[in-house]
Design a protein around this motif. Structure first.
Motif, PDB file in Angstrom:
ATOM      1  N   LYS A  50      43.183  52.915  27.075  1.00 53.96           N
ATOM      2  CA  LYS A  50      43.105  54.062  27.715  1.00 53.96           C
ATOM      3  C   LYS A  50      42.647  55.308  26.777  1.00 53.96           C
ATOM      4  O   LYS A  50      43.296  55.182  25.678  1.00 53.96           O
ATOM      5  N   PRO A  51      42.154  56.307  27.234  1.00 53.63           N
ATOM      6  CA  PRO A  51      42.030  57.355  26.482  1.00 53.63           C
ATOM      7  C   PRO A  51      43.218  58.135  26.203  1.00 53.63           C
ATOM      8  O   PRO A  51      44.079  58.049  26.722  1.00 53.63           O
ATOM      9  N   LYS A  52      42.934  58.607  25.013  1.00 56.12           N
ATOM     10  CA  LYS A  52      44.193  59.665  24.613  1.00 56.12           C
ATOM     11  C   LYS A  52      44.225  60.912  25.541  1.00 56.12           C
ATOM     12  O   LYS A  52      45.358  61.114  25.731  1.00 56.12           O
ATOM     13  N   ALA A  53      43.348  61.279  26.232  1.00 62.38           N
ATOM     14  CA  ALA A  53      43.127  62.586  27.019  1.00 62.38           C
ATOM     15  C   ALA A  53      41.865  62.690  27.783  1.00 62.38           C
ATOM     16  O   ALA A  53      40.753  61.855  27.422  1.00 62.38           O
ATOM     17  N   SER A  73      20.695  58.773  41.003  1.00 64.83           N
ATOM     18  CA  SER A  73      19.433  58.725  40.278  1.00 64.83           C
ATOM     19  C   SER A  73      19.188  57.169  39.778  1.00 64.83           C
ATOM     20  O   SER A  73      20.037  56.608  39.906  1.00 64.83           O
ATOM     21  N   ILE A  74      18.087  57.196  39.218  1.00 60.53           N
ATOM     22  CA  ILE A  74      17.577  55.630  38.679  1.00 60.53           C
ATOM     23  C   ILE A  74      18.481  55.153  37.593  1.00 60.53           C
ATOM     24  O   ILE A  74      18.636  54.107  37.285  1.00 60.53           O
ATOM     25  N   ARG A  75      19.213  56.329  36.767  1.00 59.76           N
ATOM     26  CA  ARG A  75      20.266  55.795  35.732  1.00 59.76           C
ATOM     27  C   ARG A  75      21.473  55.708  36.174  1.00 59.76           C
ATOM     28  O   ARG A  75      22.612  55.172  35.300  1.00 59.76           O
ATOM     29  N   SER A  76      21.951  55.566  37.440  1.00 62.70           N
ATOM     30  CA  SER A  76      23.280  55.553  37.818  1.00 62.70           C
ATOM     31  C   SER A  76      23.768  54.345  37.555  1.00 62.70           C
ATOM     32  O   SER A  76      23.091  53.215  37.663  1.00 62.70           O
ATOM     33  N   GLY A  77      24.972  54.151  36.687  1.00 64.83           N
ATOM     34  CA  GLY A  77      25.535  52.831  36.376  1.00 64.83           C
ATOM     35  C   GLY A  77      24.969  52.463  34.893  1.00 64.83           C
ATOM     36  O   GLY A  77      25.173  51.139  34.580  1.00 64.83           O
ATOM     37  N   THR A  78      24.293  53.124  34.511  1.00 63.14           N
ATOM     38  CA  THR A  78      23.612  52.656  33.081  1.00 63.14           C
ATOM     39  C   THR A  78      24.292  53.537  31.918  1.00 63.14           C
ATOM     40  O   THR A  78      24.834  54.729  32.215  1.00 63.14           O
ATOM     41  N   GLY A  79      24.289  53.069  30.669  1.00 54.60           N
ATOM     42  CA  GLY A  79      25.021  53.718  29.560  1.00 54.60           C
ATOM     43  C   GLY A  79      23.814  53.935  28.346  1.00 54.60           C
ATOM     44  O   GLY A  79      22.950  52.910  28.558  1.00 54.60           O
ATOM     45  N   GLN A 113      37.136  53.922  39.746  1.00 53.76           N
ATOM     46  CA  GLN A 113      37.264  52.469  39.361  1.00 53.76           C
ATOM     47  C   GLN A 113      36.047  52.059  38.630  1.00 53.76           C
ATOM     48  O   GLN A 113      36.251  51.149  37.536  1.00 53.76           O
ATOM     49  N   LYS A 114      34.884  52.811  38.712  1.00 56.32           N
ATOM     50  CA  LYS A 114      33.638  52.593  38.030  1.00 56.32           C
ATOM     51  C   LYS A 114      33.886  53.100  36.488  1.00 56.32           C
ATOM     52  O   LYS A 114      33.567  52.518  35.431  1.00 56.32           O
ATOM     53  N   ILE A 115      34.613  54.080  36.535  1.00 58.15           N
ATOM     54  CA  ILE A 115      34.900  54.560  34.947  1.00 58.15           C
ATOM     55  C   ILE A 115      35.908  53.796  34.383  1.00 58.15           C
ATOM     56  O   ILE A 115      35.745  53.631  33.098  1.00 58.15           O
ATOM     57  N   ILE A 116      36.937  53.306  34.829  1.00 57.29           N
ATOM     58  CA  ILE A 116      37.929  52.333  34.367  1.00 57.29           C
ATOM     59  C   ILE A 116      37.244  51.375  33.966  1.00 57.29           C
ATOM     60  O   ILE A 116      37.587  50.698  32.798  1.00 57.29           O
ATOM     61  N   SER A 117      36.209  50.699  34.651  1.00 59.28           N
ATOM     62  CA  SER A 117      35.566  49.511  34.241  1.00 59.28           C
ATOM     63  C   SER A 117      34.527  49.699  33.034  1.00 59.28           C
ATOM     64  O   SER A 117      34.521  48.799  32.059  1.00 59.28           O
ATOM     65  N   GLU A 156      34.922  47.932  29.455  1.00 59.37           N
ATOM     66  CA  GLU A 156      33.570  47.130  28.780  1.00 59.37           C
ATOM     67  C   GLU A 156      33.570  47.627  27.362  1.00 59.37           C
ATOM     68  O   GLU A 156      32.991  46.912  26.486  1.00 59.37           O
ATOM     69  N   ARG A 157      33.765  48.997  27.103  1.00 59.07           N
ATOM     70  CA  ARG A 157      33.221  49.462  25.948  1.00 59.07           C
ATOM     71  C   ARG A 157      34.662  49.282  24.842  1.00 59.07           C
ATOM     72  O   ARG A 157      34.361  48.962  23.639  1.00 59.07           O
ATOM     73  N   PHE A 158      35.864  49.342  25.320  1.00 59.19           N
ATOM     74  CA  PHE A 158      36.947  49.327  24.549  1.00 59.19           C
ATOM     75  C   PHE A 158      38.044  48.225  24.535  1.00 59.19           C
ATOM     76  O   PHE A 158      38.916  47.885  23.910  1.00 59.19           O
TER      77      PHE A 158
END
Length: 281
Positions: free
Chosen positions: A79-82, A18-24, A64-68, A72-74
């Protein structure tokens, strides 16, 4: 003894964007939505703190995208608690094994979803005959075989609490899958819907591509119990949510959410249930 984690034999990359892929979008100071191809993941927790969780785990080969995104945010090495799963369809668990291996963290899901996450049961076959667009016609290529998370996945507490999310409680919202859940925070009316309803016509390729915002029922091609799905939407509307984020599409809030969700409940048969398909009662 630990059971080796593995995906089903039909696990593969799905060429859908989708056009929103890679955006937050920072929905709230403590809730961030990020789009992975055609599905959303969510990060709950303030960026200044280490105490955060990941809700759902994206598309296949997106680890790898999710890890990145999390770095970037934290920050680096956070790493997440869960990982909290709304359900176990391929586009919500696509990167989960790599993420669990990388972080060594627990996964939580509804007990009725555990057979699909512990190698015991495949999901029903996607309904390519369902009324809808090109995504529905593509659905036979979507993975449905169970993944194996072994002792890394745990049932959510029966009292509705959610580990590491003390202000939320989970709500059983079946229909799209047997153990589908939504997450609700009563103090501000925040609803993390999963796929109980979505804000894009998910079976139509053009709507998915441009992310045209419109409230709709769960994705038609993977919904196998339409009466349960309707009952779940009624249950969520009765909560009077003030802001909702969904597995597919943009956030919706305020009067728009109230009006559109009431309309979906009232006209669910016309708006959400296909006129034909193999899972119609």
């Amino acid at each position: 003894m630990d059971i080796e984690m593995n995906y089903g034999g039909d696990y593969k990359y799905i060429p859908a964007l989708s056009i929103r892929s890679g955006t937050g979008i920072e929905v709230l100071p403590d809730l961030y939505q990020h789009t992975i191809q055609i599905v959303n993941i969510f990060l709950y927790g303030h960026p200044q703190k280490d105490d955060f969780v990941l809700i759902d785990a994206g598309m296949p080969h997106s680890a790898q995208k999710i890890i990145s995104v999390i770095q970037e945010r934290f920050g680096e090495n956070k790493k997440p608690k869960a990982i909290i799963l709304t359900h176990g369809h391929f586009d919500h668990v696509g990167a989960i094994i790599e993420l669990v291996n990388h972080w060594n963290i627990p996964v939580y899901a509804h007990p009725l979803e555990l057979p699909f996450l512990t190698g015991k049961e495949s999901y029903p076959e996607p309904d390519a005959t369902v009324e809808g667009g090109l995504i529905a016609k593509m659905s036979p290529m979507f993975p449905i075989e169970p993944i194996q998370l072994g002792n890394h996945v745990h049932p959510l507490p029966a009292d509705g609490q959610i580990p590491y999310m003390p202000d939320f409680h989970w709500i059983h919202t079946p229909g799209h899958s047997p153990g589908h859940i939504s997450l609700f925070r009563e103090n501000d009316g925040l609803l993390i819907v999963g796929d109980a309803f979505v804000t894009v016509r998910q079976d139509a390729l053009f709507n998915v591509l441009i992310q045209q915002k419109e409230i709709n029922g769960p994705p038609r091609y993977l919904t196998s119990d339409w009466q349960q799905a309707w009952d779940s939407v009624k249950k969520l509307e009765a909560l009077n949510p003030q802001i909702a984020v969904t597995g597919h599409g943009l956030p919706i809030s305020g009067e728009e959410l109230t009006t559109d969700l009431a309309k979906l409940v009232l006209h669910f048969r016309e708006m959400a249930i296909p006129e034909y398909g193999k899972y119609l009662n």
